[in-house]
Write an enzyme that holds these catalytic residues in place. Structure first.
Site, short mmCIF file in Angstrom:
data_model
loop_
_atom_site.label_atom_id
_atom_site.label_comp_id
_atom_site.label_asym_id
_atom_site.label_seq_id
_atom_site.Cartn_x
_atom_site.Cartn_y
_atom_site.Cartn_z
N GLY A 27 0.74 -1.25 0.00
CA GLY A 27 0.00 0.00 0.00
C GLY A 27 0.77 1.30 0.00
O GLY A 27 0.18 2.36 0.16
N ASP A 42 -5.49 -6.61 -5.06
CA ASP A 42 -4.26 -7.40 -5.03
C ASP A 42 -4.68 -8.85 -4.94
O ASP A 42 -5.52 -9.21 -4.11
CB ASP A 42 -3.38 -7.02 -3.83
CG ASP A 42 -1.95 -7.50 -4.00
OD1 ASP A 42 -1.06 -6.69 -4.28
OD2 ASP A 42 -1.74 -8.73 -3.87
N ASP A 87 1.41 -1.60 -10.77
CA ASP A 87 2.71 -1.76 -10.11
C ASP A 87 2.95 -3.26 -9.93
O ASP A 87 2.57 -3.84 -8.91
CB ASP A 87 2.66 -1.03 -8.75
CG ASP A 87 3.99 -1.03 -8.04
OD1 ASP A 87 5.03 -0.88 -8.72
OD2 ASP A 87 4.00 -1.18 -6.80
N CYS A 131 10.11 -2.59 -9.64
CA CYS A 131 11.32 -2.23 -8.88
C CYS A 131 12.47 -3.13 -9.32
O CYS A 131 13.23 -3.64 -8.50
CB CYS A 131 11.08 -2.26 -7.38
SG CYS A 131 10.41 -3.79 -6.76
#
Ligand code: SAM
Length: 371
Positions: A172, A191, A242, A297
């Site tokens: 989050g 999610d 993401d 990432c």
């Protein structure tokens, strides 16, 4: 001397070593001469930023500024904020994409929400933040996260009254960043992992007042995001995708839950396909004119630029959706005092770890639906 307990059971090739071997082989080619310095930063302690929680009654910002931190979003290098960016064309897989802003016209940098504040210690200063404390209502004053993780939510450019989807939202950090804008009309949080969705709920309750967490404002689900198109299409003004990735830093430093462990090889190899399906679902969920932010990432080109290229191609071929890549170069100029960005990426922008500014990796690429 105390013998290390795991000495006999430690695998010959722990996942962290396998990750390093893999990165050495691929990133030395992909990043060339900057890989050795990125490598050393990745193997060192990461740096955090503190996302200021506007919903808390504590003056966390003032307290952190007294300790020497600065809000990197408002405190920028003004001379770098230029509106005169050349427009460029990106060509791949038979798809020509204008790497420009709205309708190919140059426009001033995005109106970044002034409500999003994230403080960091100065360059080269690796002081750690103290844990945030609850205010008199039990809400925490700041959320610690990689400061570069703020950028995808910030660059998504949420405007007053927008409907927003966060397709892979847990735990989050980026959701909290989006909520700081205080501009969202309705927020869908999803999610696929039930346990991580529970964590997301806990985070929300620690930072956001109950009256903002109602069914009128928000929906939280645990669906497989790749199937989102079966539920809702052409709906959202903004979509954040993401995706799960090789989480390069974690893979190099933690053997637990490591995607380079032998038992997870198939899952790791399938990541680019999963990322592509999630991005395509996010594109379908956005309304025409809506904008989608893809972020990871990892430094991996296969999980970053290649996924975006394929998604643009397949969205057009299979679904008749035309997309434009939104130029975020001004953002890299604006925040060049705080982050090191990969030079000359042909698609999207990437924060690369550096010992003096050990944030990232964060890759982001923003798309706008034209049809
Ligand atoms: N956005 C989060 C944040 O800022 O805290 C981090 C998201 S993390 C990089 C990726 C997430 O994707 C994980 O929480 C994982 O459970 C979720 N995920 C994996 N596969 C998914 C799928 N098929 N649909 C939706 N979420 C998925």
């Amino acid at each position: 001397r105390v013998k290390e307990k795991w000495a006999t059971t430690r695998p010959k090739h722990p996942p962290t070593s396998l990750a390093l071997q893999h990165f050495d082989a691929t990133y030395s080619v992909q990043l060339g001469q900057i890989w050795p310095s990125v490598r050393v930063a990745l193997l060192s302690e990461r740096k955090y930023g503190a996302l200021i929680n506007n919903f808390s009654s504590d003056s966390a910002l003032g307290n952190l500024q007294v300790q020497g931190c600065r809000d990197f979003i408002s405190d920028t290098d003004t001379e770098a904020q230029s509106c005169s960016q050349p427009e460029s064309e990106v060509d791949f897989s038979d798809v020509s994409v204008k790497n420009s802003d709205v309708d190919g016209q140059q426009r001033c940098p995005l109106q970044l929400s002034s409500n999003i504040k994230c403080v960091v210690f100065p360059r080269g200063d690796i002081t750690r933040f103290k844990p945030a404390r609850p205010d008199r209502y039990g809400l925490l004053g700041y959320y610690l996260m990689d400061a570069a993780s703020v950028l995808p939510s910030l660059a998504l450019d949420v405007q007053e009254g927008h409907n927003v989807l966060d397709l892979c939202a847990a735990p989050g950090g980026k959701t909290l960043t989006l909520l700081q804008t205080q501009a969202i009309r309705f927020l869908c949080l999803n999610d696929s992992s039930v346990s991580r969705t529970l964590r997301l709920r806990k985070v929300l309750h620690s930072y956001i007042p109950k009256e903002h967490l109602t069914d009128e404002n928000m929906r939280i689900t645990s669906f497989d995001g790749t199937k989102w198109g079966d539920i809702e299409r052409n709906t959202f003004d903004r979509v954040l995708v993401d995706v799960p990735c090789t989480t390069d830093r974690h893979s190099l430093l933690e053997d637990d839950n490591n995607i380079f462990s032998k038992g997870r090889t198939a899952e790791r190899r399938r990541l680019p396909q999963l990322q592509l399906e999630l991005l395509l679902a996010g594109i379908e969920a956005a309304c025409p004119g809506g904008e989608i932010m893809y972020s990871t990432c990892t430094l991996s080109q296969i999980q970053n630029q290649s996924v975006v290229e394929q998604a643009i191609y397949l969205a057009q071929e299979n679904r008749g959706i035309r997309l434009e890549v939104v130029n975020l170069r001004h953002l890299t100029h604006k925040f060049k005092k705080t982050f090191h960005f990969a030079p000359d990426l042909h698609l999207g922008e990437m924060v690369v770890p550096h010992l003096a500014a050990n944030f990232g990796p964060i890759y982001m690429c923003k798309l706008k639906r034209l049809t």
